[in-house]
Enzyme design. Structure first.
Site, PDB file in Angstrom:
ATOM      1  N   ASP A 344       2.931  -6.366   6.808  1.00 53.45           N
ATOM      2  CA  ASP A 344       1.644  -5.678   6.805  1.00 53.45           C
ATOM      3  C   ASP A 344       0.566  -6.750   6.630  1.00 53.45           C
ATOM      4  O   ASP A 344       0.873  -7.892   6.268  1.00 53.45           O
ATOM      5  CB  ASP A 344       1.613  -4.675   5.655  1.00 53.45           C
ATOM      6  N   ASP A 556       2.469  -3.266   1.133  1.00 60.16           N
ATOM      7  CA  ASP A 556       1.994  -2.934  -0.215  1.00 60.16           C
ATOM      8  C   ASP A 556       1.336  -1.571  -0.312  1.00 60.16           C
ATOM      9  O   ASP A 556       1.196  -1.031  -1.403  1.00 60.16           O
ATOM     10  CB  ASP A 556       0.978  -3.991  -0.684  1.00 60.16           C
ATOM     11  N   ASP A 560       2.474   1.907   4.214  1.00 55.59           N
ATOM     12  CA  ASP A 560       3.627   1.051   4.536  1.00 55.59           C
ATOM     13  C   ASP A 560       4.947   1.673   4.108  1.00 55.59           C
ATOM     14  O   ASP A 560       6.014   1.213   4.541  1.00 55.59           O
ATOM     15  CB  ASP A 560       3.483  -0.319   3.856  1.00 55.59           C
TER      16      ASP A 560
END
Length: 670
Positions: A344, A556, A560
């Site tokens: 991410d 995080d 996600d």
């Protein structure tokens, strides 16, 4: 000896199929008890041997030998009988029976030596178990039992750390340990966080910084707001995750145990055949019995069973000490198989905190960059918006003097307005709608001096930055650009993962293409997928998994969590990670250090190599000793020494991964 399936834990269980479940608080006592019984068996054996060699009365040295049998054999014998009641074949019981059989045919010294070696092996195994568990439990013991809680009027109250609630304020005096995870409200100090994050140098703490339970305060006093209850602190989560790891067996271990059950039955059948068939053809009873007992001992798969879990659990404990919480042995095994990583962006590869990177006075404003920064920071100072805090932080870092802002007004989605030095100053988004944004590649050295406000805004946006326009008395005087910056070490972590997996990591982000592309270019990532919704990230992960690739996803945010759940291994950044993400993840990077990810993958691969080496050693010993016994004459004591020695050898080999040097070596390999 039977395998040690669970070896580390906090309020967890060290499981030995042959000896029941040993609570974590009792494992040290259990190990000490094993050592004492083994020592007693050795002393009694030496007494019996001395009596036999010196020609003492037979009843005397027989008494010593019987004491040796009792001291070293009562526990495995009792547990073996219990296993038989549960219709389970226990190898420990077979060992004891072999020793008794040796005594029955007059080989009492050999049988006693078998018991001594057997008991010593068990003691060493128990000590190894206790050592592994203590390596993690020691972290929990750092947390203090009490803390000082401040009341509404500032009164101090000493309470149990477990009674601290979210929102409570605790006073941490110099030299004291923190009782809970929290955020510093007042004071400044340096905090030794080595026990949790592995940092070698105490970290400076000021208002707004996060602190962890069990860490040691330095020379200053801190007032800390409790953010997590005691049971949810980083240390408590280490305990819970390691406990879960112990109860979950790796695929290799499950396969070995499945084979072991059938192998043990076959081994007993082969032992009976080795004894009975030659006996039917007139072979000597005593010689056959010794050969059969020796075969039963050396063919036992103890070392094979013990080859797998100690290395994986030791790697889990080591990673936990260095800020990576791996939830199970299955996950530790899968990490080593990773051949593609997907990241991410915001909060993972970047800090998630905007920073001021561009300051451009407009033509005709009469302002320098420093004066424009002072003006913007003065009007933004009362605001709590993340962009405003970034501007003020940059001004303070540059040593710019800030003026007072009077009549401050914040307009969500628009900006802020106040009077600064008697003039109306505003800071906020540009006036044009988002549809006016154009995303094209912009050369880094493109000239910007003399551009109009619209040109400056377009240029800053095209560089992947968020734009803030500063106005004075209604007239634009400058443009600021803010951007989320890459984490320290992000580029080196990407490079290390590329070397480890043989493929560049992918970037999966919901951000727009321009911002994602510029970050990827800085970090050396070619596969960029932007503008993704959570379901799009899931589809991207499944696409990466096509062709049998093992994909590890690092993220995080809440968005996600689905991608982490479908990945082969999901890794969450623990610092700012959402609760849902931490729950969905298979591993958590506590200190948000990206370098830990290639390090833990390298450690997992090393653990797998140790497992393979252990299996080779165990199989070699078993095959060699069995061939010696079948084709030649293998003395019973030598067979016992070889079998038990290989069991201890593979156990200790796995425990090498507990050492801090193993983590450092993994970091270098990455």
């Amino acid at each position: 000896m039977s395998s040690t399936e669970g070896m580390v834990g906090v309020s967890v269980v060290a499981v030995r199929p042959d000896r029941g479940a040993v609570g974590s608080t009792a494992t040290g006592w259990f190990a000490l008890s094993e050592v004492r019984w083994a020592a007693g068996a050795l002393v009694l054996f030496l007494g019996g041997l001395a009596g036999w060699l010196s020609g003492a009365p037979a009843w005397l040295w027989w008494t010593f030998y019987l004491g040796c049998y009792a001291a070293g054999g009562w526990r495995p014998g009792l547990d073996g009988v219990r296993a038989l009641r549960g219709r389970s074949l226990d190898v420990d019981l077979l060992m004891v029976l072999a020793a008794v059989g040796a005594a029955a045919i007059g080989q009492v010294t050999d049988g006693a030596l078998l018991i001594v070696i057997f008991a010593t092996s068990g003691a060493l195994e128990a000590l190894a178990t206790a050592r592994t568990e203590a390596s993690v439990r020691g972290l929990l013991e750092l947390a203090p039992e009490t803390a000082v809680r401040l009341g509404p009027d500032g009164e101090e109250e000493r309470v149990a750390a477990a009674d601290l609630g979210v929102g409570d304020v605790m006073l941490v005096r110099p030299g004291a340990r923190l009782g809970a995870d929290g955020t510093v409200l007042a004071g400044a100090s340096e905090v030794d966080q080595a026990s949790v994050t592995g940092e070698s140098v105490p970290a400076e703490k000021a208002p707004g910084d996060r602190v962890f339970a069990g860490t040691l305060n330095g020379t200053g006093a801190l007032r800390v707001r409790v953010d997590r209850a005691a049971g949810e602190s980083v240390l408590a989560r280490i305990g819970a995750l390691v406990g879960e790891a112990i109860r979950t067996k790796a695929a290799t271990q499950l396969f070995i145990e499945k084979v072991e059950r059938r192998y043990s039955i076959g081994m007993v059948a082969a032992t009976l055949a080795l004894f009975a068939v030659p006996l039917l053809f007139g072979a000597a009873l005593r010689e056959l019995l010794l050969r059969a007992m020796t075969f039963m001992i050396v063919a036992s798969p103890c070392a094979v069973v013990l080859a797998t879990m100690p290395p994986l659990l030791a790697a889990i404990a080591n990673a936990g000490r260095n800020g990576v919480l791996v939830k199970s042995a299955v996950v530790m095994e899968r990490l080593g198989a990773t051949d593609r990583v997907a990241f991410d962006k915001t909060g993972t590869l970047t800090t998630g905190t905007p920073e001021l990177v561009t300051v451009r006075p407009l033509p005709g404003s009469g302002l320098t960059e420093r004066e424009l920064l002072a003006l913007a920071a003065s009007v933004e100072r009362p605001s709590e918006h993340p962009l405003a805090r970034a501007v003020v932080r940059a001004a303070r870092h540059a040593g710019v003097r800030l003026a007072d802002a009077e009549g401050f007004v914040a307009r969500p989605g628009v900006g802020v307005v106040a009077r600064v030095d008697g003039r109306l100053v505003g800071a906020g988004a540009p006036a044009e709608p988002p549809s006016a944004r154009v995303e094209v590649d912009v050369p880094a050295n493109r000239p910007t001096v003399g551009l109009s406000m619209e040109g400056q805004v377009r240029d800053v946006r095209e560089r992947g930055q968020t734009v803030v326009v500063v106005r004075r008395d209604g007239r634009p005087v400058g443009v600021l650009g803010l951007a989320d910056q890459p984490r320290a070490g992000a580029a080196s972590a990407v490079a290390a993962l590329t070397r480890l997996t043989g493929a560049q990591p992918a970037l999966l982000t919901g951000d727009h293409a321009g911002v994602a592309a510029r970050l990827a270019e800085r970090l050396g990532i070619a596969d960029v997928r932007s503008g993704l919704l959570p379901e799009d990230k899931v589809a991207a992960v499944r696409e990466l998994q096509a062709g049998g690739r093992r994909v590890t996803v690092v993220g995080d945010g809440v968005n996600d969590a689905p991608a982490l759940a479908v990945a082969d291994v999901g890794v969450a950044m623990g610092g700012a990670g959402a609760d849902l993400t931490l729950s969905a993840a298979d591993a958590v990077v506590v200190r948000d250090e990206l370098a830990s990810i290639p390090a833990v993958i390298a450690l997992s691969r090393r653990a797998r190599r140790v497992v393979i080496a252990n299996l080779v050693v165990a199989a070699t010993f078993i095959a060699g000793l069995v061939c010696w016994d079948l084709l030649g004459t293998l003395p019973l004591p030598l067979g016992v020494a070889g079998h038990e020695g290989s069991t201890v050898l593979v156990g200790l080999n796995g425990l090498r991964l507990l050492r801090q040097s193993a983590w450092h070596r993994a970091g270098r390999e990455a």
